[in-house]
Scaffold this motif. Structure first.
Motif, PDB file in Angstrom:
ATOM      1  N   GLN A 125       0.610  -1.103  -0.010  1.00 34.90           N
ATOM      2  CA  GLN A 125       0.056  -0.100   0.074  1.00 34.90           C
ATOM      3  C   GLN A 125       0.786   1.172   0.041  1.00 34.90           C
ATOM      4  N   GLU A 126       1.828   1.230   0.718  1.00 33.37           N
ATOM      5  CA  GLU A 126       2.723   2.341   0.741  1.00 33.37           C
ATOM      6  C   GLU A 126       3.313   2.586  -0.394  1.00 33.37           C
ATOM      7  N   ILE A 154       0.960   4.382  -2.897  1.00 35.24           N
ATOM      8  CA  ILE A 154       0.700   5.782  -2.196  1.00 35.24           C
ATOM      9  C   ILE A 154       1.872   6.424  -2.831  1.00 35.24           C
ATOM     10  N   SER A 167       1.652   7.064  -6.455  1.00 33.96           N
ATOM     11  CA  SER A 167       0.556   8.132  -6.750  1.00 33.96           C
ATOM     12  C   SER A 167       1.118   9.565  -6.432  1.00 33.96           C
ATOM     13  N   ALA A 185       0.202   2.444  -8.740  1.00 31.18           N
ATOM     14  CA  ALA A 185      -0.891   3.479  -7.999  1.00 31.18           C
ATOM     15  C   ALA A 185      -2.290   3.088  -8.157  1.00 31.18           C
ATOM     16  N   TYR A 186      -2.498   2.865  -9.567  1.00 28.48           N
ATOM     17  CA  TYR A 186      -3.900   2.590  -9.717  1.00 28.48           C
ATOM     18  C   TYR A 186      -4.432   1.102  -8.897  1.00 28.48           C
ATOM     19  N   LEU A 211      -4.055   0.330  -5.906  1.00 27.86           N
ATOM     20  CA  LEU A 211      -4.218   0.685  -4.973  1.00 27.86           C
ATOM     21  C   LEU A 211      -5.889   1.351  -4.746  1.00 27.86           C
ATOM     22  N   ILE A 212      -5.973   2.003  -5.591  1.00 31.62           N
ATOM     23  CA  ILE A 212      -7.431   2.657  -5.770  1.00 31.62           C
ATOM     24  C   ILE A 212      -8.348   1.439  -5.822  1.00 31.62           C
ATOM     25  N   GLU A 232      -8.306  -1.732  -5.192  1.00 34.36           N
ATOM     26  CA  GLU A 232      -8.295  -2.328  -3.890  1.00 34.36           C
ATOM     27  C   GLU A 232      -9.496  -1.579  -2.932  1.00 34.36           C
TER      28      GLU A 232
END
Lengths: 253, 785
Positions: free
Chosen positions: B685-686, B689, B692, B779-780, B782-783, B785
């Motif tokens: 996750q980090e 982020i 992004s 990064a995408y 992450l979103i 999820e």
């Protein structure tokens, strides 16, 4: 004076394949997003509004077509070029906030700023000023994200998104995980930031949030179903509210 | 229910379990090979000795013709000695042979090269009861000139070039003999013999020129009940000396041969077992942290399972069983891999020992290993899952585990200077305590092993002279046999010669033990004696004993010992103790005046030379110079720096070093794979982020590598420091049974530094390569999820 376009798409397509079946989420989209606007994308659940926002920001790659962002065709960029592009040109506010939990509030903000190579002293001052501005006081600067309330964390997320004065702030349902009072606080911050000239593109399915925008785009069946110009936000403007409601009603909301 | 949970865990941890599986396979294969070698070889060796009815003592008598009076006297003595139960005499002749090798350009004076072509011929006696001819292979065909050689000779001298039925052409002087290899036998005490038919042997005795042959008798002796081979040897040697037999007699015992044979096997098996156990420790630590991280990552799921009614015990069992099943499966695969490796391992051991070893699976090892890995993994995973027991489902669902609540903000970016990626890496490093402990332990173990390999490789493979120097009572670079007894005076003045002295060796009885005594003119002038205590003799009644012989005789520096030589007894003071592996540590050193007082007159024509800088070139230059000075008076020489790399112990050690380096890299690779995968999952996750925010994959990969480097370097440095400082202790333990009291091989600071650089570089490269997974994190995602 005509508005200056900051993002322009040409025949933008985005499709996914699930179990061998193609889903066309964005179909030959031609649109423009303007500088200084608070643009809101609305649509039914699963309509592809977030997909559109991330395709416009270059976070997700388009399947076909072009996205001109700050006069550059970002669809030709590699992943690393996009990452470098994002540093100066984009800021993101996520529904789940996504602050880095191993970093303090101030470090979360500064990390984004330092990436662009800004002067640390000036960056520090700007970060402090912005945090104060959004109501995140000094006592919270050294706290970690899990020590903040949802509203506080999202306001920090907004500061992180605007610390580099990007061309566009992309906000993906920024109030989706917040209670009513926290939502208002976050929306107030976004409105205030927009008033200061920051372009914002926000995705939401919440009418209350959408009211803050001056341009509403309704996304439907992979393309723009309709648009509504609400004009600048004025608190308690009933006519504005009715206009939005009627527009959404026309769109089948 | 439990089965479903285990399956779910396997699906979730699939790639990590593959790395875990591979590292356990590696560890269990090595452990299996080590244990099989340790236990199996010893058993097979014992069995061979029993089958052959191995002689307890082999006594070589050179220079006495068959039926000569002295030989008859010796036989008469053996027949009447109370120490001897039985004996057989193998009469033979030693001949300098050259085998038909068109590419051979050996220097005939080079003893090492000549030794390759010296053969002891003896008539075949298949009916002898002691040291029976145990044929590994024997042809049923009738040959004109059958030849029977030992498997040891076939492997060591002829590198298995011949098969049964092949012709072997041997040239002895101006005679060319064409033999047919009719059989290969195995024996411990008479492995040097080339057995031919009685008629062929008689023909060789009659026709060979005296310059090309020497008479030789090998007495194969079994000792009487209750008499050890060492005691019997001491007594026989003393008795024969007292009777004044002047012929060249040398004796060796079964226990000496076994020790000599076992040393390399023990070294290899000890290294294999020690290293595999070290890997096993690393594996167990990885298990602990892997489960711990898995629980943290899936704390919400665990909370949900508890809320649904799963007991803590069920959830824990699912985690434990996932690792236990993998560990047991991996060790079973390891047993399979070990089975495949047994044949090459047997071949390797066979080239270094007397006995061909048909390595076979030991059932105990095959049962023990899965059991051991299973139990250890169960214990470790049980400890690691204990936190599940007290986990409240509501807390788990709402807050997760509280150990991720960062309390201290290390290196705040507002006030810390330096590049952003470096600062973030350092912050991450300071916050990841568990990861640091794990990295430290892995790198500490790897550093320790690497430092030892560098020490071992430098002193044994790159500069084997260093090992040779500590294994010899008096070391030298060149030994030359001349016919001129005054030559050493002049050789001392040759360029590159640092020390030059004559030496003679004679078997004497010291403190009741038969030992090889080295006699030189003045031991005090030599700088190459490996003293462990005391000093060189200053007076004619002083002697230096080997630490091993002194220990066996319970003698210390300052004690007076009885020394006997051919009927002459003298009491000498032990002035010093030295170490060395001559005669398996049973030796003594005395000055010429002391030897003379015992009635021994040394020949001074064997000259030893120590070079100012020990290397093959200098040794050759000195040899050439001496040859130009003395011509044919230089009969033979040994160039130690040139000969050492061909020694089985050096070849075996080099193979071990290469093996350990390869395994070290594999261990780093597999353990880092497990670690990095865990870290990437935890930080997914980090990373999203950060992407992004505009971090490139390359920046994130650099951050990950840099964040791990402090612990990699510290762990490696600590392990390397311990490995470097304790290398000599470890080597002493390995070679102790060979007579090495204390290893004093050179240890340099650069060895530790090289170990740190090597392990750090390999780790950095491996982490960098493994971190390429970060490229796939978008990064995408992450979103989404």
């Amino acid at each position: 004076m005509p508005k200056k376009s900051i993002i322009r798409t040409e025949k933008l397509c985005k499709s996914f394949s699930t179990g061998g079946v193609q889903h066309h989420v964005i179909k030959n989209l031609d649109t423009e997003i303007y500088e200084g606007d608070f643009t809101v994308i609305m649509g039914a659940s699963g309509a592809g509004k977030s997909t559109l926002m991330y395709a416009l920001s270059g976070m997700d790659k388009a399947s076909l077509g072009k996205v001109h962002f700050a006069d550059r065709d970002i669809t030709k960029f590699t992943s690393d070029q996009l990452a470098i592009f994002r540093r100066k040109h984009c800021g993101f506010v996520f529904q789940q906030v996504y602050l880095m939990d191993s970093m303090s509030v101030m470090d979360n903000v500064l990390t984004a700023g330092l990436l662009t190579g800004q002067n640390k002293r000036e960056l520090n001052k700007r970060a402090q000023s912005l945090l104060e501005q959004v109501g995140v006081g000094r006592k919270l600067w050294n706290k970690f994200p899990n020590q903040l309330s949802g509203g506080e964390a999202q306001r920090v997320g907004i500061v992180r998104a605007i610390i580099n004065s990007p061309d566009m702030v992309f906000a993906d349902e920024p109030t989706g995980a917040l209670n009513s009072s926290s939502s208002d606080a976050v929306l107030n911050v976004l409105t205030e930031v927009n008033k200061q000239g920051q372009s914002i593109l926000m995705v939401t399915h919440d009418m209350k949030s959408a009211r803050r925008g001056n341009r509403i785009i309704y996304f439907k069946d992979g393309t723009i179903g309709g648009e509504c110009d609400l004009g600048p936000y004025v608190s308690g403007d009933r006519a504005r509210h009715d206009k939005l409601r009627n527009f959404l009603s026309d769109m089948g909301w | 229910m439990l089965g479903k949970l285990i399956k779910a865990n396997f699906r979730k941890d699939f790639s990590q379990m593959i790395s875990f599986l591979l590292i356990v396979i590696l560890s269990s294969t090595m452990l299996g090979c080590g244990l099989t070698l340790l236990l199996g070889y010893n058993d097979d060796y014992e069995r061979t000795l029993e089958t052959n009815n191995a002689a307890d003592i082999g006594m070589h008598v050179s220079g006495l013709k068959e039926y000569s009076g002295e030989l008859t006297e010796i036989e008469r003595y053996l027949a009447s000695s109370p120490c001897v139960e039985n004996y057989v005499a193998v009469d033979g002749l030693v001949a300098a042979t050259s085998i038909d090798q068109s590419d051979s350009d050996e220097d005939v004076k080079d003893i090492v090269a000549a030794a390759e072509t010296t053969a002891i011929f003896a008539p075949l006696d298949e009916d002898r009861d002691i040291e029976r001819m145990n044929f590994i292979e024997k042809s049923d065909e009738e040959y004109d000139n059958p030849l029977y050689i030992s498997g040891y000779i076939l492997r060591q001298k002829y590198q298995n070039r011949f098969k049964v039925g092949d012709d072997i052409e041997l040239t002895i002087g101006d005679h060319i003999y064409v033999f047919q290899l009719a059989g290969v036998y195995e024996t411990i005490m008479a492995e040097q013999c080339f057995y031919v038919t009685e008629s062929q042997y008689n023909d060789m005795v009659e026709t060979l020129d005296p310059d090309w042959k020497n008479y030789y008798t090998l007495f194969l002796i079994t000792t009487a009940d209750g008499v050890s081979d060492n005691d019997a040897t001491d007594e026989i040697t003393e008795d024969l000396m007292r009777r004044g037999y002047n012929s060249d007699i040398s004796t060796y015992t079964k226990s000496m041969m076994i020790s000599a044979d076992m040393i390399m096997v023990n070294v290899i098996s000890a290294i294999l077992c020690a290293f595999s156990l070290l890997i096993a420790v690393v594996v167990l630590i990885i298990v602990f942290f892997r489960i711990s991280n898995s629980i943290e990552q899936n704390i919400v799921n665990i909370g949900a399972l508890k809320a649904l009614g799963c007991t803590s015990s069920q959830i824990r069992k699912a985690h434990i069983m996932e690792f236990v099943i993998t560990a047991v499966a991996a060790s079973l695969v390891g047993i399979g891999a070990m089975y495949l490796l047994l044949s090459p391992l047997g071949d390797l051991v066979g080239t270094m020992t007397m006995m061909r070893w048909d390595a076979h699976m030991i059932p105990g090892v095959a049962i023990l290993m899965p059991l051991m890995f299973g139990v250890l993994t169960a214990v470790m995973s049980s400890l690691s899952t204990s936190k599940i027991k007290n986990l409240d489902p509501v807390i788990a669902l709402r807050f997760g585990l509280q150990n991720h609540s960062f309390k201290k903000n290390y290196l705040p970016l507002a006030t810390s200077g330096g590049p952003l990626v470096g600062l973030l890496a350092l912050k991450s490093s300071l916050q990841s305590k568990k990861q640091n402990v794990m990295t430290f332990v892995i790198m500490g173990s790897v550093g320790l092993v690497t430092a030892f390999v560098i020490f071992f490789g430098y002193n044994i493979c790159y500069k084997p002279i260093n090992l040779y120097n500590i294994l010899q009572s008096t070391s030298y670079d060149l030994m030359m046999a001349l016919t001129d007894e005054e030559a050493y005076y002049e050789i001392a003045n040759v360029d590159h010669v640092k020390e030059c002295y004559w030496r003679a060796t004679e078997e004497m009885t010291v403190a009741g033990q038969a030992v090889d005594v080295t006699i030189v003119e003045d031991l005090g002038s030599l700088t190459t004696i490996n003293y462990t205590e005391g000093r060189a003799p200053l007076y004619s009644d002083e002697i230096i004993m080997s630490a091993t012989a002194a220990s066996q005789a319970d003698v210390m520096v300052g004690d007076i010992v009885k020394v006997s030589y051919k009927g002459c007894d003298k009491e000498l003071t032990v002035c010093g103790l030295a170490q060395g592996t001559d005669n398996l540590g049973k030796f003594a050193l005395m000055n010429d005046d002391c030897a003379r007082s015992l009635g021994f007159t040394a020949k001074t024509n064997t000259v030893c030379v120590t070079l100012d800088e020990s290397n093959t070139d200098n040794a050759q230059k000195v040899t050439d110079e001496v040859e130009s000075m003395y011509g044919d008076k230089l009969r033979a020489y040994i160039n130690i720096p040139a000969a050492l790399p061909q020694e089985p112990i050096i070849i075996g050690s080099t193979a071990i070093c290469i093996l350990i380096v390869v395994v070290t890299v594999l261990v780093i690779l597999l353990s880092m794979t497990l670690l990095i995968k865990t870290v990437i999952i935890r930080k997914q996750q980090e990373f999203g982020i950060k992407k992004s925010l505009g971090f490139t994959s390359s920046q994130l990969r650099k951050e990950l590598v840099l964040s791990m480097m402090p612990c990699v370097i510290i762990g490696s440095a600590v392990g390397s420091a311990i490995g470097t400082l304790k290398s000599n202790s470890f080597l002493t333990a390995l070679l102790g049974s060979l007579g090495l009291a204390e290893s004093r091989l050179p240890v340099y600071g650069w060895m530790g530094v090289a170990s740190v650089i090597f392990t750090t570089l390999v780790s950095a490269i491996i982490i960098w390569l493994l971190s390429s997974k970060i490229k796939k994190i978008s990064a995408y995602s992450l979103i989404k999820e």
